[in-house]
Design a protein around this motif. Structure first.
Motif, PDB file in Angstrom:
ATOM      1  N   SER A 194      32.076   2.458 -27.670  1.00 62.26           N
ATOM      2  CA  SER A 194      30.731   2.862 -28.097  1.00 62.26           C
ATOM      3  C   SER A 194      30.455   4.338 -27.867  1.00 62.26           C
ATOM      4  CB  SER A 194      29.682   2.027 -27.349  1.00 62.26           C
ATOM      5  OG  SER A 194      29.944   0.650 -27.477  1.00 62.26           O
ATOM      6  N   ARG A 195      31.485   5.126 -27.688  1.00 62.87           N
ATOM      7  CA  ARG A 195      31.261   6.548 -27.411  1.00 62.87           C
ATOM      8  C   ARG A 195      30.477   7.262 -28.507  1.00 62.87           C
ATOM      9  NH1 ARG A 195      37.236   8.102 -24.953  1.00 62.87           N
ATOM     10  NH2 ARG A 195      36.990   6.966 -22.967  1.00 62.87           N
ATOM     11  N   PRO A 196      30.728   6.998 -29.789  1.00 59.69           N
ATOM     12  CA  PRO A 196      29.938   7.714 -30.821  1.00 59.69           C
ATOM     13  C   PRO A 196      28.444   7.450 -30.727  1.00 59.69           C
ATOM     14  CG  PRO A 196      31.898   6.722 -31.792  1.00 59.69           C
ATOM     15  CD  PRO A 196      31.803   6.185 -30.399  1.00 59.69           C
TER      16      PRO A 196
ATOM     17  N   SER B 262      22.393  10.045 -26.540  1.00 59.40           N
ATOM     18  CA  SER B 262      22.260  11.097 -25.528  1.00 59.40           C
ATOM     19  C   SER B 262      21.682  12.364 -26.127  1.00 59.40           C
ATOM     20  CB  SER B 262      23.625  11.384 -24.900  1.00 59.40           C
ATOM     21  OG  SER B 262      24.149  10.245 -24.254  1.00 59.40           O
ATOM     22  N   ILE B 263      22.203  12.765 -27.287  1.00 57.00           N
ATOM     23  CA  ILE B 263      21.734  14.005 -27.913  1.00 57.00           C
ATOM     24  C   ILE B 263      20.281  13.876 -28.348  1.00 57.00           C
ATOM     25  CG2 ILE B 263      22.069  15.543 -29.891  1.00 57.00           C
ATOM     26  CD1 ILE B 263      25.079  14.823 -29.673  1.00 57.00           C
ATOM     27  N   LEU B 264      19.916  12.741 -28.933  1.00 52.77           N
ATOM     28  CA  LEU B 264      18.534  12.530 -29.342  1.00 52.77           C
ATOM     29  C   LEU B 264      17.597  12.539 -28.135  1.00 52.77           C
ATOM     30  CD1 LEU B 264      18.927   9.767 -32.086  1.00 52.77           C
ATOM     31  CD2 LEU B 264      18.612  12.231 -32.411  1.00 52.77           C
ATOM     32  N   SER B 265      18.035  11.944 -27.039  1.00 52.94           N
ATOM     33  CA  SER B 265      17.201  11.921 -25.840  1.00 52.94           C
ATOM     34  C   SER B 265      17.030  13.319 -25.258  1.00 52.94           C
ATOM     35  CB  SER B 265      17.817  10.990 -24.790  1.00 52.94           C
ATOM     36  OG  SER B 265      17.909   9.664 -25.260  1.00 52.94           O
TER      37      SER B 265
ATOM     38  N   GLN C 253      27.519  18.164 -33.523  1.00 49.09           N
ATOM     39  CA  GLN C 253      27.082  17.653 -34.812  1.00 49.09           C
ATOM     40  C   GLN C 253      28.046  16.610 -35.372  1.00 49.09           C
ATOM     41  OE1 GLN C 253      27.126  20.562 -37.955  1.00 49.09           O
ATOM     42  NE2 GLN C 253      28.626  21.832 -36.936  1.00 49.09           N
ATOM     43  N   ARG C 254      29.344  16.758 -35.089  1.00 45.83           N
ATOM     44  CA  ARG C 254      30.308  15.749 -35.545  1.00 45.83           C
ATOM     45  C   ARG C 254      30.037  14.401 -34.887  1.00 45.83           C
ATOM     46  NH1 ARG C 254      36.286  17.624 -34.723  1.00 45.83           N
ATOM     47  NH2 ARG C 254      36.512  15.496 -35.487  1.00 45.83           N
ATOM     48  N   HIS C 255      29.684  14.429 -33.602  1.00 44.11           N
ATOM     49  CA  HIS C 255      29.388  13.178 -32.909  1.00 44.11           C
ATOM     50  C   HIS C 255      28.120  12.539 -33.466  1.00 44.11           C
ATOM     51  CE1 HIS C 255      32.457  13.827 -29.800  1.00 44.11           C
ATOM     52  NE2 HIS C 255      32.107  15.103 -29.842  1.00 44.11           N
TER      53      HIS C 255
END
Length: 289
Positions: free
Chosen positions: A206-208, A214-217, A275-277
């Motif tokens: 579930s890393r993606p 995480s980034i959104l938070s 951004q790729r993630h």
């Protein structure tokens, strides 16, 4: 496959010309719409204070003052408030993952008896405006149930509400639903418990989506202004977004703009790096066999 433009039209010279012309024009307009505010902000931080306040404005600085950024960093003591921001965001992010990942895993794979009811109640909170929840949440952090603690001027006042994020739990649960139960059953046959199965099987797959959550938070917490302003009245403990607003009336306009640019740089860097993630996590919906 049905599209806005028929394939037969795209195979003609005129069709390709019109299609690509419209595409280039639309992309160019969107690019300009996003770049102009950034350009205006960055160049505003390099102008003198009278030039920033001039009407009509100057689109290109008459005199360039790149030293405004270093002056803003030193005179406004931005390093201190960057530290406050990192502490608040880092704690909220870690606590959020510690709460949201097990909650989403339990709802998806452990399937408790009233799991759908719990999920439905969490989703209902997404329909309530954030401003409507402001007072109840404030009353909760001023007198935490059971413990009776007052969290005002404490980082926990930011960490705990951020950890209770129904949207993140829902996104994680939907991703966990796509993981085949056969993988988890095989781990259970080998003697793995629920925690071990989640830690060693589910989370590595579930890393993606964890990166997306995480980034959104992090970006939401970095941009948040109202809640830290309410629960952190002590100026020495406020994040940089609240601090810049507090000193706006007593700071020259060019220095204030320079401080805002410096405060925006971490978010831009995070987006460019990950951004790729973000894209891979948003498009991840299944596992290849």
């Amino acid at each position: 496959m049905r599209t806005l433009v028929r394939p037969a039209v795209l195979r003609t010279t005129r069709g390709r010309l019109v299609y690509w012309s419209l595409l280039v024009v639309v992309l160019l307009l969107f690019t300009i719409a996003f770049i102009i505010p950034l350009y205006w902000m960055v160049t505003g931080g390099m102008k003198s204070s009278p030039e920033v306040a001039r009407n009509p404005p100057t689109y290109i600085p008459e005199e360039w003052h790149p030293g405004n950024y270093s002056d803003a960093w030193d005179q406004l003591e931005l390093a201190r408030y960057f530290g406050n921001t990192v502490m608040l965001i880092g704690g909220a992010w870690l606590l959020g993952l510690a709460v949201q990942l097990p909650a989403a895993y339990a709802l998806s794979k452990l399937r408790p008896r009233f799991g759908n009811v719990v999920l439905g109640l969490m989703l209902i909170t997404l329909m309530v405006p954030a401003t409507a929840l402001l007072i109840p949440t404030y009353l909760t952090v001023t007198d935490v149930p059971i413990f009776g603690a007052n969290l005002i001027n404490s980082p926990a006042a930011v960490w705990l509400p951020a950890a209770a994020n129904a949207f993140n739990i829902y996104v994680l649960k939907n991703f966990f639903d796509q993981i085949p139960d056969e993988l988890l059953d095989a781990a259970r046959i080998d003697g793995a418990g629920a925690f071990t199965t989640m830690w060693r099987i589910t989370l590595p797959l579930s890393r993606p989506i964890i990166a997306v959550v995480s980034i959104l938070s992090i970006t939401a917490l970095w941009r948040d202004f109202l809640w830290p302003l309410v629960v952190l009245p002590d100026p020495a403990k406020q994040p940089i977004t609240v601090y810049l607003q507090r000193i706006a009336d007593s700071t020259s306009l060019n220095m204030l703009i320079a401080g805002m640019v410096l405060a925006s740089i971490p978010l831009v860097v995070i987006f460019l790096i990950f951004q790729r993630h973000i894209l891979s996590g948003l498009t991840a919906g299944s596992l290849k066999g």
